[in-house]
Design a protein around this motif. Structure first.
Motif, PDB file in Angstrom:
ATOM      1  N   SER A 153      48.097  93.621  29.862  1.00  0.00           N
ATOM      2  CA  SER A 153      46.847  94.057  29.387  1.00  0.00           C
ATOM      3  C   SER A 153      46.046  95.070  29.934  1.00  0.00           C
ATOM      4  O   SER A 153      45.385  95.970  29.526  1.00  0.00           O
ATOM      5  N   LEU A 154      45.691  94.597  31.440  1.00  0.00           N
ATOM      6  CA  LEU A 154      44.963  95.036  32.096  1.00  0.00           C
ATOM      7  C   LEU A 154      45.392  96.800  32.867  1.00  0.00           C
ATOM      8  O   LEU A 154      44.570  97.596  32.461  1.00  0.00           O
ATOM      9  N   ARG A 155      46.601  96.858  32.578  1.00  0.00           N
ATOM     10  CA  ARG A 155      47.178  98.047  33.060  1.00  0.00           C
ATOM     11  C   ARG A 155      47.377  99.044  31.836  1.00  0.00           C
ATOM     12  O   ARG A 155      46.989 100.051  32.003  1.00  0.00           O
ATOM     13  N   LEU A 156      47.569  98.389  30.444  1.00  0.00           N
ATOM     14  CA  LEU A 156      47.444  99.085  29.367  1.00  0.00           C
ATOM     15  C   LEU A 156      46.124  99.613  29.084  1.00  0.00           C
ATOM     16  O   LEU A 156      45.797 100.754  28.837  1.00  0.00           O
ATOM     17  N   ARG A 157      45.206  98.849  29.629  1.00  0.00           N
ATOM     18  CA  ARG A 157      43.470  99.395  29.429  1.00  0.00           C
ATOM     19  C   ARG A 157      43.199 100.363  30.726  1.00  0.00           C
ATOM     20  O   ARG A 157      41.950 100.766  30.706  1.00  0.00           O
ATOM     21  N   GLY A 158      44.024 100.683  31.709  1.00  0.00           N
ATOM     22  CA  GLY A 158      43.809 101.539  32.739  1.00  0.00           C
ATOM     23  C   GLY A 158      42.815 100.836  33.679  1.00  0.00           C
ATOM     24  O   GLY A 158      42.217 101.683  34.282  1.00  0.00           O
ATOM     25  N   VAL A 159      42.863  99.660  33.828  1.00  0.00           N
ATOM     26  CA  VAL A 159      41.770  99.046  34.840  1.00  0.00           C
ATOM     27  C   VAL A 159      42.243  99.400  36.135  1.00  0.00           C
ATOM     28  O   VAL A 159      43.464  99.468  36.591  1.00  0.00           O
ATOM     29  N   PRO A 160      41.474  99.656  37.233  1.00  0.00           N
ATOM     30  CA  PRO A 160      42.015 100.346  38.563  1.00  0.00           C
ATOM     31  C   PRO A 160      42.924  99.114  39.142  1.00  0.00           C
ATOM     32  O   PRO A 160      42.544  98.057  39.102  1.00  0.00           O
ATOM     33  N   LYS A 161      43.925  99.671  40.043  1.00  0.00           N
ATOM     34  CA  LYS A 161      44.881  98.662  40.529  1.00  0.00           C
ATOM     35  C   LYS A 161      44.150  97.636  41.378  1.00  0.00           C
ATOM     36  O   LYS A 161      44.854  96.348  41.441  1.00  0.00           O
TER      37      LYS A 161
END
Ligand code: ADP
Ligand code: MG
Length: 361
Positions: A99-107
């Motif tokens: 869900s973090l990747r889906l939200r575009g949270v920095p790597k």
């Protein structure tokens, strides 16, 4: 701040009220357990808070801000479902970060959070495994971990342990409580299991038929149940109940069970209500077996139906003139079926409920 407020919240499905008149204030970082029998509206309440279900009426606020008409993703909430779904083709690491990747949270931020959560949940060595290479308990931890990674202000759990075996459930119970101490989230946990509610919650919200029956700490609900329903739901084995009548006796008050057995109540003021039909309640752990007078207890002669030893104590089912009741007692050595025994009712721990509306008197 992630305090949660329900104000006159209601949910109807067609003609059916799933939830009615829910008023509830949950403090920031509190661990609240919603408990009640199947179908009482727990999941619906949680889903309304998460935004997965519209409310029919009322308002829901998080941190003082109305979220009633906000989309789920704008509510600062993460949820763990009963039938938690992990992505089978993804590694633990990818499941945690999905869900973090889906939200575009920095790597870099994603990596940091995944490492933190994996460490806390003991998943550090399994990050590259697929769900099928994990045990049931580890899979459950990944589902919880995925919600924790979101760092939402409010974490919701809907019966997350019900698919686990009994031993693992007890272990995860402790683990979730420990997590609550180290995470700064408000947690709302739904279960139908009163033991989970008693052991986990800072406070318990007990529901039945879509309404809240009582809100309080576990001990408040155990020691001061507002109704017969609450009294019977909290505690295991459940409280014993007898149809009874208040009577005046020896300058004080008593309950009369089955028209013959008179048990004096340590509450003389109730003598004024002689004749009132009531329900008399006493918990199995407040009845003692054995011979000889016990201070503050009243003798009830009974016959033993069944003995279920637990080791330290036993659950003894017995019958007296007024009906069948259960005793949880340490003094069960040698007690067997059809024995005549003296059951000593500790009347200072007994309850009296109104015979009609079933509210505590
Ligand atoms: N989508 C729905 N459509 C119709 N009735 C529903 C729906 N969801 C729940 N209900 C009804 O609402 C009541 C509360 O359900 P639920 O919140 O799932 O209870 P719980 O989680 O406490 O078991 C039940 O009577 C259930 O049948
Ligand atoms: Mg449910």
């Amino acid at each position: 701040m992630a305090d949660v407020t329900f104000e006159k919240v209601e949910k109807r499905f067609g003609e059916v009220y799933a939830v009615r008149g829910v008023d509830l204030a949950i403090r920031d970082r509190e661990f609240v357990v919603l408990v009640g029998p199947s179908g009482c509206g727990k999941t619906t309440t949680l889903r309304m808070l998460a935004g997965l279900e519209d409310v029919t009426a009322g308002d829901i606020r998080i941190g003082g801000r109305s979220v009633t008409h906000l989309a789920p993703r704008d509510r600062d909430i993460a949820m763990v479902f009963q039938s938690y779904a992990l992505y089978p083709h993804m590694t633990v690491e990818k499941n945690l970060s999905f869900s973090l990747r889906l939200r575009g949270v920095p790597k870099a931020e994603i990596d940091r959070r995944v490492q933190d959560v994996a460490k806390i949940l003991g998943l550090g060595e399994h990050l590259q495994r697929k769900p099928r290479q994990l045990s049931g308990g580890q899979r459950q931890r990944v589902a919880v971990g995925a919600a924790l990674c979101r760092q939402a202000g409010v974490l919701l759990f809907d019966e997350p342990l019900s698919n686990l075996d009994a031993k693992l459930r007890v272990h995860m119970r402790t683990e979730l409580k420990r997590l609550h101490h180290s995470f700064k989230s408000t947690m709302i946990y739904v279960t139908h299991d009163q033991v989970e509610a008693m052991t986990m919650g800072d406070r318990i919200v007990l529901m039945n038929h879509g309404v809240i029956c009582q809100v309080g700490t576990p001990l408040e609900l155990y020691e001061r149940p507002a109704t017969r329903f609450v009294a019977g739901f909290i505690g295991s084995p459940p409280m014993n109940f007898f149809e009874a009548r208040l009577v005046a006796a020896d300058g004080g008050a008593a309950v009369e069970l089955g028209g013959e057995l008179r048990l004096p109540l340590p509450r003389p003021e109730l003598a004024a209500q002689a004749g009132r039909p009531v329900v008399f309640g006493i918990r199995p752990e407040h009845i003692v077996l054995g011979e000889g007078a016990r201070p503050g207890a009243v003798r009830v002669p009974a016959v033993v139906d069944e003995v279920e030893p637990l080791g330290h104590d036993a659950i003894v089912t017995a019958r007296c003139g007024a009906g069948v009741f259960q005793v949880q007692s340490e003094h069960y050595a040698g007690v067997k079926r059809l024995d005549q025994v003296d059951a000593w009712f500790r009347m200072e721990r007994a309850f009296v409920f109104d015979g009609e509306n079933e509210c505590a008197i």
